[in-house]
Design a protein around this motif. Structure first.
Motif, mmCIF file in Angstrom:
data_model
loop_
_atom_site.group_PDB
_atom_site.id
_atom_site.type_symbol
_atom_site.label_atom_id
_atom_site.label_comp_id
_atom_site.label_asym_id
_atom_site.label_seq_id
_atom_site.Cartn_x
_atom_site.Cartn_y
_atom_site.Cartn_z
ATOM 1 N N LYS A 164 0.672 -1.429 -0.547
ATOM 2 C CA LYS A 164 0.552 0.228 -0.129
ATOM 3 C C LYS A 164 0.896 1.171 -0.288
ATOM 4 O O LYS A 164 0.419 2.219 -1.278
ATOM 5 C CB LYS A 164 -0.815 -0.161 1.464
ATOM 6 N N SER A 186 -5.410 -9.060 0.265
ATOM 7 C CA SER A 186 -6.658 -8.398 -0.057
ATOM 8 C C SER A 186 -7.966 -7.901 0.979
ATOM 9 O O SER A 186 -8.427 -6.686 1.253
ATOM 10 C CB SER A 186 -8.386 -8.767 -1.608
ATOM 11 N N VAL A 242 -9.453 -3.753 -0.190
ATOM 12 C CA VAL A 242 -9.426 -3.407 -1.563
ATOM 13 C C VAL A 242 -10.449 -4.728 -2.097
ATOM 14 O O VAL A 242 -9.406 -5.808 -1.871
ATOM 15 C CB VAL A 242 -7.872 -3.046 -1.864
ATOM 16 N N ARG A 259 -9.092 -5.401 -7.472
ATOM 17 C CA ARG A 259 -8.395 -3.582 -8.010
ATOM 18 C C ARG A 259 -7.366 -3.595 -7.334
ATOM 19 O O ARG A 259 -6.537 -2.672 -6.849
ATOM 20 C CB ARG A 259 -9.828 -2.897 -7.275
ATOM 21 N N LEU A 260 -6.830 -4.454 -6.725
ATOM 22 C CA LEU A 260 -5.261 -4.950 -6.151
ATOM 23 C C LEU A 260 -4.119 -4.437 -7.915
ATOM 24 O O LEU A 260 -4.337 -4.942 -8.626
ATOM 25 C CB LEU A 260 -4.520 -6.363 -5.579
ATOM 26 N N PRO A 261 -2.800 -3.913 -7.267
ATOM 27 C CA PRO A 261 -1.653 -4.446 -7.918
ATOM 28 C C PRO A 261 -0.991 -5.631 -8.058
ATOM 29 O O PRO A 261 -0.100 -5.779 -7.760
ATOM 30 C CB PRO A 261 -0.498 -2.650 -7.721
ATOM 31 N N ARG A 283 -3.204 0.352 -11.975
ATOM 32 C CA ARG A 283 -4.285 0.093 -9.994
ATOM 33 C C ARG A 283 -3.503 1.477 -9.157
ATOM 34 O O ARG A 283 -4.436 1.474 -8.666
ATOM 35 C CB ARG A 283 -3.353 -1.231 -10.070
ATOM 36 N N ARG A 284 -1.987 1.322 -9.382
ATOM 37 C CA ARG A 284 -2.278 1.721 -8.004
ATOM 38 C C ARG A 284 -2.502 2.924 -7.993
ATOM 39 O O ARG A 284 -3.053 3.936 -7.496
ATOM 40 C CB ARG A 284 -0.483 2.361 -8.431
ATOM 41 N N ARG A 285 -2.490 3.907 -9.486
ATOM 42 C CA ARG A 285 -3.074 5.243 -9.668
ATOM 43 C C ARG A 285 -4.512 5.586 -9.076
ATOM 44 O O ARG A 285 -4.991 6.099 -8.652
ATOM 45 C CB ARG A 285 -3.134 6.122 -10.980
ATOM 46 N N ARG A 286 -5.253 4.484 -9.860
ATOM 47 C CA ARG A 286 -7.005 4.402 -9.678
ATOM 48 C C ARG A 286 -7.513 4.230 -8.503
ATOM 49 O O ARG A 286 -8.054 4.663 -7.599
ATOM 50 C CB ARG A 286 -7.336 2.632 -10.234
ATOM 51 N N LEU A 287 -6.159 3.565 -7.331
ATOM 52 C CA LEU A 287 -7.009 3.282 -5.464
ATOM 53 C C LEU A 287 -5.870 3.845 -5.128
ATOM 54 O O LEU A 287 -5.941 5.025 -3.826
ATOM 55 C CB LEU A 287 -6.212 1.927 -5.596
ATOM 56 N N TRP A 326 -2.410 5.428 -4.723
ATOM 57 C CA TRP A 326 -2.092 4.911 -3.976
ATOM 58 C C TRP A 326 -0.766 5.385 -4.676
ATOM 59 O O TRP A 326 -0.474 5.278 -5.490
ATOM 60 C CB TRP A 326 -1.178 3.760 -3.904
#
Lengths: 610, 168
Positions: free
Chosen positions: A417, A515, A520, A524-526, A603-607, A609
Motif C-alpha cells: 500500500k 486484499s 481492497v 483492484r489490487l496491483p 492500478r495504484r493510480r486508480r486506488l 496509492w
C-alpha cells in the motif's frame, strides 16, 4: 537429426553443458524434434482448425475469403473460442483428476486402508471442513477426514451447486459472473457441460464460449487446484522453505540418484522417507554408494538432458508432465523410467503401481530398483557439470511467509500500500522449445523485481529462477530499492517459490488475505500474472482463471487464438471492462515486463496509492 | 541446363494447404503469419491446392518455356527475366486477364482490390539467398519439390525403374 546449438537453446549454463554432453552421446531431445516439426501448420497456430466432428477437419483460410466458414457454417471466431474452451477444460480436468486421486488416498486413510499416511495438518483439514459445512467439533482426525472426503466428493460432483466455489472465489468476482447469468455447480458438472457446449451443433456464440473458458479457469484455480494443495497439506503437512542446492548439480556421483516428476506430494514425501531410512542407507553402502537421493533437478525442457550425467538410476513419475522422449533418452544410459499411477502410463516405461494400500511396499520396491541399477552405471558415460551449484530456498506457504514476516502478512500488505513494493506478480511454470529455455522466466522475473514487484512462482519456473540465483535472499541485490529493503528486513528472497502448479491456489489464498487486510477488492489490487514459457493446457486454465479473477495476465507464447480478431479483442479489452482482467500475448519478455509494470502502476493510480 | 521449378507428387499431397499459407506469408509485407493476416491488402497465395476427384493437386506456375502469358500480355507486365523464370510487373498490369485466359492452368489470378493479377514469382528473393521457394519449404510430406525436369527424371528412374529391377 537436425543440428542444435546449445548456446541458442537455453540461457542456463548447466543445461547447456548437459545438452552438449547429450548431443555427444547421440541423444535426441525435444529441441531436435521441435526443429523437425518446423514449419508448424499455420491453421493450427492461428487456432482456426476445427476437428470436433467427423465432417471435418475444417479450417478457415485467413488469405482466402472463399474459405471463411467451416462446413457447418462456423467462422474463425467460433472455431477459436470453441477450441480454447476445450483446452481450458483439459487443463481444469488435470487439476480435478489430481484432486480425485488425492481423495482416494485421503479416503483410504480415513477408512484405515492406508496405514502409510496420517492427518499431518489438522488446521488445514478444519479449514476445508468449514468450506463444505462439516463441523469439526469433537471429531478425531479420522472421523473428520472421512466426513470431509465425503463432503468434498459430493461438492465436486454436485449437479446443483458448489460451496467450495462459492466460498473460495471472492464475492466481488463471483457476483460479476453471476450477474451475467453464469451458474456455479460442482466442478465435474461444469467441465462436462463446457465440453458438451463445444460439441458440434450446441454452442456457437463466441462470447458465451469465452465466458465459459473463464468460468472453467476459475474452477481450475479456485476449486480443483485449491483442493489439490489443501489435501496435500492435510496428508503431508504444510510446507516451509528449505535451502539447498538447485538443479542438476544436486546429482551426486557418490549417491544412488532417483529423479522424480511427481505431482502427489504425500507420495514424494514417503519416497524420500524410505530413501533416507537407515535400512536403505545400509543397502546403499553395501553397493558402494553413500546413500540414496531423491531429486527434482530439472524442469520440463531439461528432463532428457539431465540423463546425460549418466548418474540417474531411476526416473520416477506419476503424471507431472513427463514427455515420451525420455524413454528413448533413458535407453542411451542405464536409467530406468518408472510410472506409478494408473492415470499416467508411458509406453516403454516400467509400471510399479502405487496405491493408498501398498504405498510403502511399492515405494520400497522402487528404491530397490534404483539401488540395483547403481552397478549398471557406465564410467565412460558419467559426467559432472563444471558449472558451480546454485542455492535456492523452495517450498513457501502462507504460514511460512507469515512467520518470516514476524507473525502477520500485514508488513507485506502495508509495503504494497505505501509503495515500498509496487505490486505482486504471479509467475507460472512450464518451459517450451518455442522460447529459449529459461530465458522468458528469468527475464520476466528479473525485470519485475527490478521494478519493485514481488514475484511468487511455481512449477517449472522454480528451476529456472533457482538456477538464475533468484530464489535466495541474496538475490535482493537484483531487486529495486523498496523490494530489496523489504527482503532485507525479513530475510526473504525477492522471488518466492511456492511449489507445484496446483500451489497457485495457495498463492490465490495469500492474495485474498492481502486484499482483506487492505480492504481492497481482489480485482483492484496491483497484482499481475505472467506465463513466460507456457506449454501445458493446465497453464492455459490458470491463465484464464487468473484473467477471469480480474488480473492482467501475460502469455509469452501465442495461444491458438490469433486467427480471430474478436477473441483477441475480447480477451484484451472487453474482459477488462467486465472484471478488470486481461489476457495478452507478448513474445518479447522485456516488453512484457513494461506492460505488466504499467498495469501495476495503473492500478495504484486508480486506488490513489502513491 | 534446365532450371528448377516447383514440381509436385500428387500421391504425397495430404491437402493440408500449408503451401498456400507459406506462400501468402512470403508475399506479405511483414513476412510474419500473425501480422500477415491483418495486412491490407491481404496477401494472397499464388499456389493453390485443388481437390480433383480423389486427388489433391498443388498447382502453381510452370514457368513455361514458350509462355503464352508473356506472348499475349498487351502491356509487357508479364515478362521472362534473365534467369528464365516468368515474372510479372504489377505496375504495368491493367488486370485484363488475357494471361489467365491463355494459361493452360489459368494460374494468374486477379486481385480485385488491386486491379492487377498475381502469379508465382518462384520466390526470387529466397532463391538469391540460396533458399527454396516458401511452398516447397513448408510442405510437410515432400509432395512439393524444387527440381528441374532432368533431376526429376533421374529421381523417377531411380524410384520406379531401378527399384523395380532390383526387386526382380
Amino acid at each position: 537429426m537436425s543440428n542444435i546449438d546449445p548456446s541458442k537453446a537455453t540461457i542456463d549454463r548447466v543445461t547447456r553443458e548437459l545438452l552438449e554432453k547429450a548431443l555427444q552421446d547421440g541423444v535426441e531431445t525435444i529441441w531436435h524434434r521441435f526443429s523437425s516439426q518446423q514449419p508448424q501448420c499455420g491453421f493450427g497456430l492461428l487456432g482456426v482448425c476445427c476437428r470436433h466432428c467427423l465432417i471435418g477437419p475444417c479450417r478457415i483460410d485467413p488469405f482466402n475469403e472463399e474459405v471463411s466458414r467451416g462446413s457447418c457454417g462456423v467462422d474463425s471466431d467460433i472455431i477459436v473460442s470453441r477450441g480454447l474452451l476445450r483446452h481450458v477444460c483439459a487443463g481444469a480436468s488435470s487439476y480435478t483428476d489430481l484432486t480425485m486421486e488425492l481423495l482416494d488416498y485421503a479416503g483410504a486413510v480415513a477408512e484405515g486402508r492406508c496405514r502409510d499416511l496420517t492427518v499431518m495438518d489438522r488446521s488445514r483439514l478444519e479449514e476445508l471442513a468449514k468450506l463444505v459445512d462439516v463441523d469439526p467439533q469433537g471429531k478425531d482426525e479420522t472421523k473428520l477426514l472421512a466426513e470431509v472426503v465425503e463432503a468434498v466428493s459430493r461438492d465436486l460432483g454436485s449437479i446443483f451447486r458448489s460451496k467450495i466455489f462459492e466460498n473460495n472465489v471472492p464475492p466481488e468476482i463471483r457476483e460479476i459472473y453471476a450477474g451475467m447469468g453464469l451458474r456455479f455447480r460442482g466442478a465435474l458438472r461444469e467441465i462436462v457441460e463446457s465440453l458438451h457446449k463445444t460439441h458440434e451443433g450446441v454452442t456457437t456464440d463466441p462470447e458465451d464460449l469465452l465466458l465459459h473458458s473463464l468460468k472453467i479457469g476459475l474452477y481450475a484455480l479456485w476449486v480443483s487446484a485449491y483442493l489439490a494443495y489443501t489435501l496435500q497439506d492435510v496428508l503431508s503437512g504444510t510446507p516451509s522453505p528449505r535451502k539447498g542446492p538447485m538443479g542438476p548439480r544436486a546429482i551426486s556421483e557418490d549417491y544412488v540418484n532417483i529423479v522424480v516428476r511427481i505431482a502427489k506430494r504425500p507420495l514424494l514425501k514417503k519416497l524420500v522417507e524410505i530413501a533416507k531410512s537407515k535400512e536403505t542407507e545400509q543397502e546403499a553402502i553395501n553397493m558402494n554408494a553413500l546413500g540414496v537421493n531423491v531429486l527434482v533437478p530439472a524442469n520440463f525442457m531439461m528432463s532428457e538432458v539431465i540423463l546425460s550425467t549418466g548418474m540417474v538410476e531411476l526416473f520416477v513419475v506419476d503424471y507431472l508432465c513427463t514427455m515420451q522422449g525420455i524413454v528413448d533418452a533413458c535407453r542411451r544410459y542405464h536409467t530406468k523410467l518408472v510410472t506409478t499411477s494408473p492415470i499416467g502410463r508411458i509406453r516403454g516405461a516400467e509400471h510399479v503401481e502405487v496405491t493408498p494400500e501398498n504405498m510403502t511396499e511399492a515405494l520400497k520396491k522402487i528404491v530397490k530398483m534404483a539401488l540395483e541399477n547403481f552397478k549398471n552405471r557406465r564410467e565412460e558415460k558419467m559426467y559432472t557439470p563444471r558449472t558451480p551449484p546454485e542455492q535456492a530456498m523452495i517450498g513457501w506457504s502462507i504460514e511460512a511467509l507469515r512467520s518470516y514476516l514476524k507473525g502477520s502478512l500485514e508488513p507485506l500488505a502495508n509495503a504494497l500500500k505505501d509503495g515500498t513494493i509496487r505490486g505482486i506478480a504471479v509467475v507460472y511454470g512450464c518451459t517450451t522449445p518455442k522460447v529459449v529455455h529459461n530465458y522468458g522466466h528469468v527475464e520476466v522475473s528479473r525485470g519485475l523485481i527490478k521494478n519493485n514487484i514481488l514475484v511468487l512462482g511455481t512449477g517449472c519456473w522454480n528451476v529456472a529462477a533457482g538456477l538464475a540465483g533468484l530464489l535466495k535472499p541474496e538475490a535482493r541485490q537484483l531487486a529495486g530499492e523498496g523490494l530489496a529493503k523489504l527482503c532485507a528486513e525479513y530475510n526473504i528472497p525477492p522471488c518466492l517459490s511456492f511449489g507445484g502448479c496446483a500451489d497457485n491456489a495457495r498463492i490465490m489464498k495469500l492474495l485474498v488475505e492481502i486484499s482483506q487486510i487492505l480492504k481492497v477488492p481482489f480485482n483492484r489490487l496491483p497484482i499481475v500474472a505472467s506465463a513466460p514459457e507456457p506449454m501445458a493446457e493446465e497453464i492455459m486454465a490458470l491463465m484464464f482463471g487468473m484473467a477471469a479473477s480480474g488480473v492482467v495476465v501475460h502469455s509469452g507464447v501465442r495461444l491458438p487464438m490469433l486467427g480471430s480478431k474478436l477473441v483477441k479483442e475480447w480477451l484484451e479489452e472487453r474482459l477488462e471492462k467486465i472484471v478488470g482482467g486481461k489476457l495478452f500475448i507478448e513474445t518479447d519478455p522485456s516488453k512484457a515486463v513494461s506492460v505488466l509494470t504499467e498495469a501495476v502502476e495503473e492500478r495504484r493510480r486508480r486506488l490513489g496509492w502513491s | 541446363m534446365s532450371r528448377p521449378i516447383v514440381m509436385f507428387d500428387v500421391s504425397r499431397c495430404v491437402g493440408c494447404r500449408s503451401c498456400e499459407i507459406a506462400c501468402a506469408v512470403e508475399h506479405s509485407s511483414s513476412k510474419d503469419l500473425f501480422s500477415a493476416i491483418n495486412e491490407y491488402p491481404l496477401p494472397r497465395p499464388r499456389i493453390r491446392v485443388y481437390k480433383i476427384d480423389d486427388l489433391n493437386v498443388p498447382v502453381t506456375c510452370r514457368h513455361c518455356d514458350d509462355a503464352p502469358c508473356v506472348a499475349v500480355c498487351p502491356t509487357g507486365a508479364m515478362y521472362r527475366d534473365e534467369t528464365g523464370y516468368v515474372l510479372h510487373n504489377p505496375s504495368r498490369c491493367i488486370g485484363c486477364r488475357l494471361c489467365t485466359l491463355v494459361c493452360p492452368i489459368a494460374h494468374p489470378r486477379l486481385i480485385p482490390e488491386l486491379r492487377v493479377v498475381i502469379k508465382c514469382d518462384i520466390c526470387m528473393d529466397r532463391l538469391r539467398e540460396g533458399r527454396k521457394p516458401a511452398c516447397v519449404e513448408a510442405c510437410p510430406t515432400g509432395a512439393l519439390m524444387f527440381i528441374s525436369e532432368t533431376e526429376l527424371a533421374r529421381e523417377r528412374v531411380r524410384e520406379r525403374i531401378v527399384k523395380a529391377l532390383l526387386e526382380k
